[in-house]
Motif scaffolding. Sequence first.
Motif, PDB file in Angstrom:
ATOM      1  N   PRO A  47       0.896  -1.231   0.103  1.00 40.05           N
ATOM      2  CA  PRO A  47       0.056   0.116   0.036  1.00 40.05           C
ATOM      3  C   PRO A  47       0.903   1.254   0.014  1.00 40.05           C
ATOM      4  N   PRO A  48       0.430   2.252  -0.545  1.00 40.84           N
ATOM      5  CA  PRO A  48       1.155   3.636  -0.781  1.00 40.84           C
ATOM      6  C   PRO A  48       1.534   4.220   0.840  1.00 40.84           C
ATOM      7  N   HIS A  49       0.536   3.827   1.524  1.00 41.23           N
ATOM      8  CA  HIS A  49       1.063   4.112   3.169  1.00 41.23           C
ATOM      9  C   HIS A  49       1.678   3.340   3.922  1.00 41.23           C
ATOM     10  N   ALA A  50       2.368   2.364   3.250  1.00 47.46           N
ATOM     11  CA  ALA A  50       3.594   1.454   4.004  1.00 47.46           C
ATOM     12  C   ALA A  50       4.586   2.210   4.526  1.00 47.46           C
ATOM     13  N   ARG A  51       5.222   1.795   5.463  1.00 47.37           N
ATOM     14  CA  ARG A  51       6.162   2.193   6.119  1.00 47.37           C
ATOM     15  C   ARG A  51       7.634   1.466   5.758  1.00 47.37           C
ATOM     16  N   VAL A  52       8.639   2.039   5.323  1.00 49.14           N
ATOM     17  CA  VAL A  52       9.915   1.429   4.993  1.00 49.14           C
ATOM     18  C   VAL A  52      10.622   1.370   6.233  1.00 49.14           C
ATOM     19  N   ARG A  53      10.867   0.282   6.938  1.00 51.53           N
ATOM     20  CA  ARG A  53      11.665   0.071   8.000  1.00 51.53           C
ATOM     21  C   ARG A  53      12.439  -1.024   7.960  1.00 51.53           C
ATOM     22  N   VAL A  54      13.797  -0.635   7.559  1.00 52.50           N
ATOM     23  CA  VAL A  54      14.682  -1.591   7.202  1.00 52.50           C
ATOM     24  C   VAL A  54      16.252  -1.491   8.031  1.00 52.50           C
ATOM     25  N   TYR A  55      16.748  -2.716   8.356  1.00 50.37           N
ATOM     26  CA  TYR A  55      17.828  -2.707   9.233  1.00 50.37           C
ATOM     27  C   TYR A  55      18.858  -3.630   8.330  1.00 50.37           C
ATOM     28  N   ALA A  56      20.088  -3.344   8.410  1.00 46.42           N
ATOM     29  CA  ALA A  56      20.940  -4.628   7.973  1.00 46.42           C
ATOM     30  C   ALA A  56      22.118  -4.412   8.707  1.00 46.42           C
ATOM     31  N   THR A  57      22.592  -5.465   8.834  1.00 41.16           N
ATOM     32  CA  THR A  57      24.021  -5.791   9.634  1.00 41.16           C
ATOM     33  C   THR A  57      24.934  -6.439   8.899  1.00 41.16           C
ATOM     34  N   GLN A  58      26.215  -5.759   8.877  1.00 45.34           N
ATOM     35  CA  GLN A  58      27.301  -6.494   7.853  1.00 45.34           C
ATOM     36  C   GLN A  58      28.400  -6.655   8.583  1.00 45.34           C
ATOM     37  N   SER A  59      29.055  -7.603   8.415  1.00 43.82           N
ATOM     38  CA  SER A  59      30.436  -8.089   8.723  1.00 43.82           C
ATOM     39  C   SER A  59      31.473  -7.526   7.681  1.00 43.82           C
ATOM     40  N   THR A  60      31.779  -6.189   7.905  1.00 40.73           N
ATOM     41  CA  THR A  60      32.850  -5.504   7.246  1.00 40.73           C
ATOM     42  C   THR A  60      33.977  -6.445   7.052  1.00 40.73           C
ATOM     43  N   HIS A  61      34.499  -6.992   8.203  1.00 39.40           N
ATOM     44  CA  HIS A  61      35.686  -7.572   8.137  1.00 39.40           C
ATOM     45  C   HIS A  61      35.807  -8.951   7.378  1.00 39.40           C
ATOM     46  N   LYS A  62      34.530  -9.463   7.181  1.00 37.80           N
ATOM     47  CA  LYS A  62      34.503 -10.780   6.373  1.00 37.80           C
ATOM     48  C   LYS A  62      34.521 -10.643   4.931  1.00 37.80           C
ATOM     49  N   THR A  63      34.273  -9.614   4.273  1.00 35.91           N
ATOM     50  CA  THR A  63      33.920  -9.426   2.870  1.00 35.91           C
ATOM     51  C   THR A  63      34.591  -7.912   2.422  1.00 35.91           C
ATOM     52  N   LEU A  64      35.054  -7.115   3.274  1.00 39.17           N
ATOM     53  CA  LEU A  64      35.630  -5.857   2.898  1.00 39.17           C
ATOM     54  C   LEU A  64      36.900  -5.689   3.810  1.00 39.17           C
ATOM     55  N   THR A  65      37.596  -4.705   3.498  1.00 35.53           N
ATOM     56  CA  THR A  65      38.766  -4.563   4.264  1.00 35.53           C
ATOM     57  C   THR A  65      38.417  -3.782   5.537  1.00 35.53           C
ATOM     58  N   SER A  66      38.614  -4.815   6.677  1.00 34.59           N
ATOM     59  CA  SER A  66      38.698  -4.247   8.108  1.00 34.59           C
ATOM     60  C   SER A  66      39.184  -5.000   9.179  1.00 34.59           C
ATOM     61  N   LEU A  67      39.744  -4.703   9.968  1.00 34.04           N
ATOM     62  CA  LEU A  67      40.365  -5.842  11.204  1.00 34.04           C
ATOM     63  C   LEU A  67      39.117  -6.608  11.591  1.00 34.04           C
ATOM     64  N   ARG A  68      39.619  -7.727  12.095  1.00 36.61           N
ATOM     65  CA  ARG A  68      38.513  -8.717  12.506  1.00 36.61           C
ATOM     66  C   ARG A  68      37.626  -8.032  13.543  1.00 36.61           C
ATOM     67  N   GLN A  69      36.556  -8.248  13.599  1.00 37.99           N
ATOM     68  CA  GLN A  69      35.200  -7.681  14.325  1.00 37.99           C
ATOM     69  C   GLN A  69      34.823  -6.400  13.885  1.00 37.99           C
ATOM     70  N   GLY A  70      35.419  -6.005  12.881  1.00 41.31           N
ATOM     71  CA  GLY A  70      34.826  -4.783  12.225  1.00 41.31           C
ATOM     72  C   GLY A  70      33.534  -4.903  11.731  1.00 41.31           C
ATOM     73  N   SER A  71      32.406  -4.369  12.110  1.00 37.67           N
ATOM     74  CA  SER A  71      31.093  -4.489  11.573  1.00 37.67           C
ATOM     75  C   SER A  71      30.359  -3.264  11.579  1.00 37.67           C
ATOM     76  N   MET A  72      29.341  -3.111  10.821  1.00 37.49           N
ATOM     77  CA  MET A  72      28.603  -2.111  10.537  1.00 37.49           C
ATOM     78  C   MET A  72      27.121  -2.137  10.743  1.00 37.49           C
ATOM     79  N   ILE A  73      26.256  -1.171  11.094  1.00 36.61           N
ATOM     80  CA  ILE A  73      24.530  -1.395  11.311  1.00 36.61           C
ATOM     81  C   ILE A  73      24.206  -0.370  10.320  1.00 36.61           C
ATOM     82  N   HIS A  74      23.427  -0.747   9.404  1.00 35.55           N
ATOM     83  CA  HIS A  74      22.872   0.347   8.497  1.00 35.55           C
ATOM     84  C   HIS A  74      21.435   0.514   8.862  1.00 35.55           C
ATOM     85  N   VAL A  75      21.104   1.812   8.702  1.00 34.57           N
ATOM     86  CA  VAL A  75      19.440   2.004   9.067  1.00 34.57           C
ATOM     87  C   VAL A  75      18.821   2.655   8.200  1.00 34.57           C
ATOM     88  N   ASN A  76      17.582   2.118   7.695  1.00 37.68           N
ATOM     89  CA  ASN A  76      16.709   2.953   6.551  1.00 37.68           C
ATOM     90  C   ASN A  76      15.591   2.581   7.073  1.00 37.68           C
TER      91      ASN A  76
END
Length: 917
Positions: free
Chosen positions: A563-592
Amino acid sequence: MNSHHGDAPMPSIRDYYSATQLRSDRWSALREAAEGLMRYGSEGRKGQQLLKTAQNLFDVLAPIEAYWAFPGGSSFAHLRRFLDHANYEDLLISVRRVARALSSGAYRRRTIPLSSDEADNEDYEDEASLAPEARALGRPYFEVLIVDEVNEHQERFLRNSLLRMRRSEDPFIYEPVIVPSLEDALIGILFNHNVQAVVVRPGLTLKSHNALPILNQYLRWFGDDDIFESIQPYEYGPETCRLIAQIRPELDAYLITDRSAEDIAALDLGRCRRVFYNQEDFQELHLNILRGVGRRYKTPFFTALKEYSRQPTGVFHAMPISRGKSISRSHWIQDMGAFYGPNIFLAETSATSGGLDSLLEPRGPIKEAQDMAARAFGSKHTYFATNGTSTCNKIVVQAVVQPGDIVLVDRDCHKSHHYGMVLAGANVVYMDSYPLHKYSMYGAVPVNEIKHHLLKLKAAGKLDRVRMVLLTNCTFDGVVYNVERVMEECLAIKPDLVFLWDEAWFAFARFEPMYSKRTAMTTANMLRDKLKQPETAAAWEAQQAKLADATEEEWLNTRLVPPPHARVRVYATQSTHKTLTSLRQGSMIHVNDQDFKGEVEQAFHEAFMTHTSTSPNYQIIASLDVGRRQVELEGFEFVQRQVESAMAIRRAVSSHPLLQKYFKVLTVADLIPQEYRAEESTHYYDAKQGWTDKWAMWAEDEFVLDPTRITLAVGGTGWDGDTFKTKILMDKYGIQINKTSRNTVLFMTNIGTTRSSVAYLIEVLVEIANELEDLLDDASKMERRSFDNRVSALIEHVPPLPDFSRFHEAFRADGETSEGDIRTAYFLAYNEDNCDYLPFDDTLLKRLEQGEELVSTSFIIPYPPGFPILVPGQVISREILQFMRALDVSEIHGYRADLGLRVFTKDSLEALTSKKS
């Protein structure tokens, strides 16, 4: 083109997965042909063959080189004239320099002289082999794509005018590439990974004249061949900017136009950084190009940390290791200082001032770094985490879910989600992924399974309590959801539903156009725009009228419109250290989340404080900052190479006769059942048919397979997956992998995978196959039978995967729907009097068959497969026991072999049930 260096056959163009691989190999082949011509000349049969090969190579390279600044159009034409005039000595010198500069990246660091009159005594060391200090001193190099149909004289004027603006103090150095049309611009940004900025001029045309299929395939990303035909000439410039933002949002675009300011201001120009009005202000354009790249190059926290490490300080605070004092003064741990070097200790501190910042309350460089990460990954807010995605998952669940809320959960998700449900007090509905019994693994949760549970909860009057859907995208084995379809259809049933997408293994996906469309953040932004369109409202109203009295089956068989009145409520958690360049345990939470500010932000802050250390590791935060810089500037290039490496492994194994005898690369059809994909979506590479067009399947199929994951069936070797991983690959050959199943191993390429690594893997697999051939050649009849029996047990007699059984009635509100109170079950087991241990033998199975209900007190997680097959409060089924017994794995978390399976006593369950009633 049928010969390579006059003798060996050269792979045809259709054998190549990507144009970048074709380009690299064709320059190497041209060097070999030039060496042959220098040695033999062009006379005689051999010489004529070499000449024809060289001419054909130039013909293939000509349309390819039109999209690259090095060696450039004029230099390439100059090389061709050497061949035409039989000047083979100069041809060889020049081609050698080009080929070596391309393979080593030397053209990024310095000018490569192509004329034999110019000496070139500098080496061509690969960039990766240079000392970090040497690379850091150089200025980063990139290319600017200029889109304008100009003649040779005008092209020279444009190029020289822009290059004259360069100064020695500029932080970066760039070279221009000029293409004539909108289509060429799109090919260029999908082919040339050096491009960081695009200048769109008013003289561009629409169609490309490039006829090379391996380049024109990039246009299939946009759909039908005639998709651009409806664009009017006055729209070419603005439409180019919009399309650039759609497929490569990280690039800077600049529009030069002769239209009025009023007209341009009203248009959607994507992420166009600036509009120039029909003027040749090259200095302003040059400065804007540098400023745009500098905006992405900036690393606020890493820079602040470097500055802090250079400051003289007196430490009268925590951390003796700060400034390296406790190490430099030690007589016994000097080896640690020597191993890590001084900088890491100079940057170690517990200070949050002096130019630094606090991760718990960021207001300075950490906040700026997180804001830049949000821009890069397409989120509204991004938060850094220094103790892994397991913690990120718990933060999001605790922030969004309240005790008693119903959460629909992918049952074979990471164990941190299950523990998060316990902490939040959620009532959990476990959804089953489709099983792949043959390979002892699960796929992903079909959209109809999600809809079925939502509709059941709606019918039971519980939809208001449903808070969130939690899914893993992509799965460990590479199954990727159609994220847009899942969210649209779920929102059609519950318009304010929250989505948590576990993208632990998918952080890289944002930076490749095909992948990006199936990521949480890209889809959230697309959905926000889609819900505002009048067409969406009209389609929803029409569908609602049609479904007014529909049955559940009709709802399940309908592609639902949100429906056009739906709310977009999305979260994503990513292990940056697993697939991009980061030291171990470096991760991000993305909020939309459209309701984040008003509803979640304070709870999120509290959850973040609950799970985040007050002494976070600054080196991890700095690596997240730098990792973001890298993917904004070269993520596209690195992900392209990652995919190419994986495709090379697929092709090598699938076309090698001996490897096919013992191994099989699982195809799309093996991992995704027919009902979830189009009929033609069966494989990426087939030895008979070659490469398959992947764009179509990624556009529409319910599930697709991440090509960077190569699942290799190893049952034909007689070794199970775990043995093949540890005893063969790791112990014998030093090849590290993570995931196995009963009869498969999983190889994952990443942005650091090299072509030599791929070659080594293929070499090892061939060696293993040869050793098996020799072993079976000399085997006795009984030994051969033993081998065949092992293979049969691994391939044919595989235990079926069990579905989730159910929660016991003591942990359910009623029998109408399947949600269970996992928290109550978890803490009930804290009292040993409520628990008992049962030996894991035939007696246990007989008790189940006699109708006794046994209920698990804890999470039971065998490795592999690595997810809970039992959770607290779950009724133990006969199928689960049989599966556990057939697994034959050495590691089962939550199970004690010396005591047996831990279950609730009958009295404890009855007491809880009576208490509820």
